[in-house]
Motif scaffolding. Structure first.
Motif, mmCIF file in Angstrom:
data_model
loop_
_atom_site.group_PDB
_atom_site.id
_atom_site.type_symbol
_atom_site.label_atom_id
_atom_site.label_comp_id
_atom_site.label_asym_id
_atom_site.label_seq_id
_atom_site.Cartn_x
_atom_site.Cartn_y
_atom_site.Cartn_z
ATOM 1 N N LEU A 30 0.810 -1.217 0.000
ATOM 2 C CA LEU A 30 0.000 0.000 0.000
ATOM 3 C C LEU A 30 0.845 1.270 0.000
ATOM 4 O O LEU A 30 0.336 2.355 -0.302
ATOM 5 C CB LEU A 30 -0.950 0.000 1.193
ATOM 6 N N LEU A 31 2.142 1.155 0.318
ATOM 7 C CA LEU A 31 3.016 2.324 0.242
ATOM 8 C C LEU A 31 3.177 2.816 -1.198
ATOM 9 O O LEU A 31 3.595 3.948 -1.424
ATOM 10 C CB LEU A 31 4.388 2.000 0.837
ATOM 11 N N ARG A 36 -6.733 -2.489 -4.912
ATOM 12 C CA ARG A 36 -7.932 -3.306 -4.786
ATOM 13 C C ARG A 36 -7.564 -4.618 -4.101
ATOM 14 O O ARG A 36 -6.395 -4.982 -4.017
ATOM 15 C CB ARG A 36 -8.523 -3.581 -6.173
ATOM 16 N N TYR A 37 -8.577 -5.321 -3.647
ATOM 17 C CA TYR A 37 -8.348 -6.612 -2.992
ATOM 18 C C TYR A 37 -7.602 -7.554 -3.936
ATOM 19 O O TYR A 37 -6.656 -8.234 -3.526
ATOM 20 C CB TYR A 37 -9.693 -7.215 -2.580
ATOM 21 N N LYS A 69 -13.468 4.530 -2.274
ATOM 22 C CA LYS A 69 -14.027 4.198 -3.577
ATOM 23 C C LYS A 69 -13.290 4.970 -4.660
ATOM 24 O O LYS A 69 -13.087 6.184 -4.554
ATOM 25 C CB LYS A 69 -15.513 4.565 -3.631
ATOM 26 N N LEU A 70 -12.851 4.244 -5.689
ATOM 27 C CA LEU A 70 -12.265 4.915 -6.836
ATOM 28 C C LEU A 70 -13.359 5.617 -7.626
ATOM 29 O O LEU A 70 -14.486 5.118 -7.720
ATOM 30 C CB LEU A 70 -11.543 3.909 -7.740
ATOM 31 N N VAL A 78 -11.090 0.252 -2.809
ATOM 32 C CA VAL A 78 -9.646 0.086 -2.671
ATOM 33 C C VAL A 78 -9.257 0.255 -1.206
ATOM 34 O O VAL A 78 -9.976 0.863 -0.411
ATOM 35 C CB VAL A 78 -8.860 1.109 -3.523
ATOM 36 N N TYR A 79 -8.110 -0.291 -0.881
ATOM 37 C CA TYR A 79 -7.521 -0.094 0.438
ATOM 38 C C TYR A 79 -6.388 0.912 0.301
ATOM 39 O O TYR A 79 -5.628 0.878 -0.667
ATOM 40 C CB TYR A 79 -6.991 -1.418 0.991
ATOM 41 N N GLU A 80 -6.266 1.800 1.268
ATOM 42 C CA GLU A 80 -5.191 2.778 1.251
ATOM 43 C C GLU A 80 -4.726 3.055 2.670
ATOM 44 O O GLU A 80 -5.477 2.861 3.639
ATOM 45 C CB GLU A 80 -5.641 4.076 0.573
#
Length: 330
Positions: A30-31, A36-37, A69-70, A78-80
């Motif tokens: 995530l860096l 997305r999953y 959400k994108l 997405v995860y951030e």
């Protein structure tokens, strides 16, 4: 069930959150930006879906990451990283730098992802070389693109192309690694057609000066010849007295082994017992341990002229993986 060290210590509390298997690698992914999953599954080969879901939930509960959400046209979850999670960047960079010093960095059977190289680039970043530099470099490797934005000693690396790159370098993985390790010069690989450059050569040279391997990484020995010499293992060459020749594209050099010592020199050798002929990318794969010599011979990406048994001794002396050698011995 979440495990804890139950210690009133900041380091122990940090390990309660990210010390479990896969947690820190999720942060590593995530860096480079929101994922997305399915992106995380692809970037973490070997992780099970239940384990990934549990780790994501735990990191979210700890305030390390969040979901977003994108925007259209392709909206998806997405995860951030949160601000707290992004603050782990220097921790991951320092761990990467430390890991780069460990012996046998690549083992046969290890998986490989370009994203993991990006972490090494960030870890090798030298702010002092980037003082006053404000530009973006785009790199395309085997169809994947990423960019590096430098802003007066500060670096940001992200997946995808860039709208305003000072230069774009397009190449294959082997050549990209060779450029970054300073085994070859960017001007040379462009001239030989191993890479394509859009933009100014000085910008590409600045990118390599800022992000390429430190001079001490090869003990002061630069270029392909120095790198091959640096891989020599005296314990594997005790009692061996013979000369090996290497032909890498247009470059010819040789190694003279004498009972655990080696002398490297440019040019052919009149007394070479065997000659290895290959390209730069294959040489890098052999040297990294990702390609056994026998497999390279079977695939006809390497030619051996002369004594095959001597070539196998050469492989032992220079740390090349043998198909019949257990991975633990490398």
């Amino acid at each position: 069930m979440t495990r804890s060290y139950d210690q009133s210590c900041p380091a122990a509390r940090a390990l309660d959150v990210v010390g479990g298997r896969w947690s820190l690698l999720i942060v590593r992914e995530l860096l480079l930006g929101p994922k997305r999953y399915t992106d995380l599954v692809a970037g973490l080969p070997g992780i099970g879906p239940n384990v990934l879901a549990e780790r994501l939930r735990a990191l979210r509960d700890a305030g390390i990451l969040s979901q977003a959400k994108l925007p259209p046209p392709a909206p998806s979850a997405v995860y951030e990283l949160t601000e707290l999670g992004a603050a782990m960047r220097p921790v991951v960079d320092e761990l990467t730098r430390w890991g780069m010093r460990l012996p046998s960095p690549h083992r046969p059977g290890d998986t490989f992802r370009l994203n993991w190289v990006l972490g090494c680039l960030r870890a090798s970043f030298r702010p002092e070389e980037a003082s006053g530099v404000r530009e973006t470099y785009e790199i395309r490797v085997d169809g994947d693109a990423f960019h590096l934005r430098v802003d007066d000693g500060v670096l940001d690396i992200r997946n995808g192309g860039a709208p305003d790159p000072a230069c774009v370098i397009t190449t294959d993985l082997g050549t990209f690694l060779a450029i970054g390790a300073r085994l070859v010069d960017i001007q040379d690989v462009v001239a030989r057609g191993l890479a394509q450059l859009e933009g100014e050569l000085p910008a590409a040279a600045r990118a390599i000066a800022i992000l390429g391997a430190h001079p001490e990484a090869t003990g002061g020995r630069h270029g392909i010849v120095g790198a091959v010499g640096a891989s020599f293992r005296p314990d594997r060459a005790l009692g061996v007295r013979e000369t090996y020749e290497f032909v890498i594209a247009e470059l010819v050099f040789h190694a003279r082994v004498d009972d655990g010592t080696v002398e490297m020199d440019i040019g052919p050798a009149a007394d070479a017992v065997t000659t290895l002929v290959t390209d730069l990318g294959t040489l890098l794969q052999l040297g990294s341990g990702s390609l056994p010599l026998e497999d390279a011979l079977s695939a006809e990406v390497v030619d051996v002229h002369g004594d095959l048994e001597a070539a196998l001794r050469m492989a032992d002396a220079f740390g090349v993986v043998r198909a019949d050698r257990p991975a633990s011995a490398h």
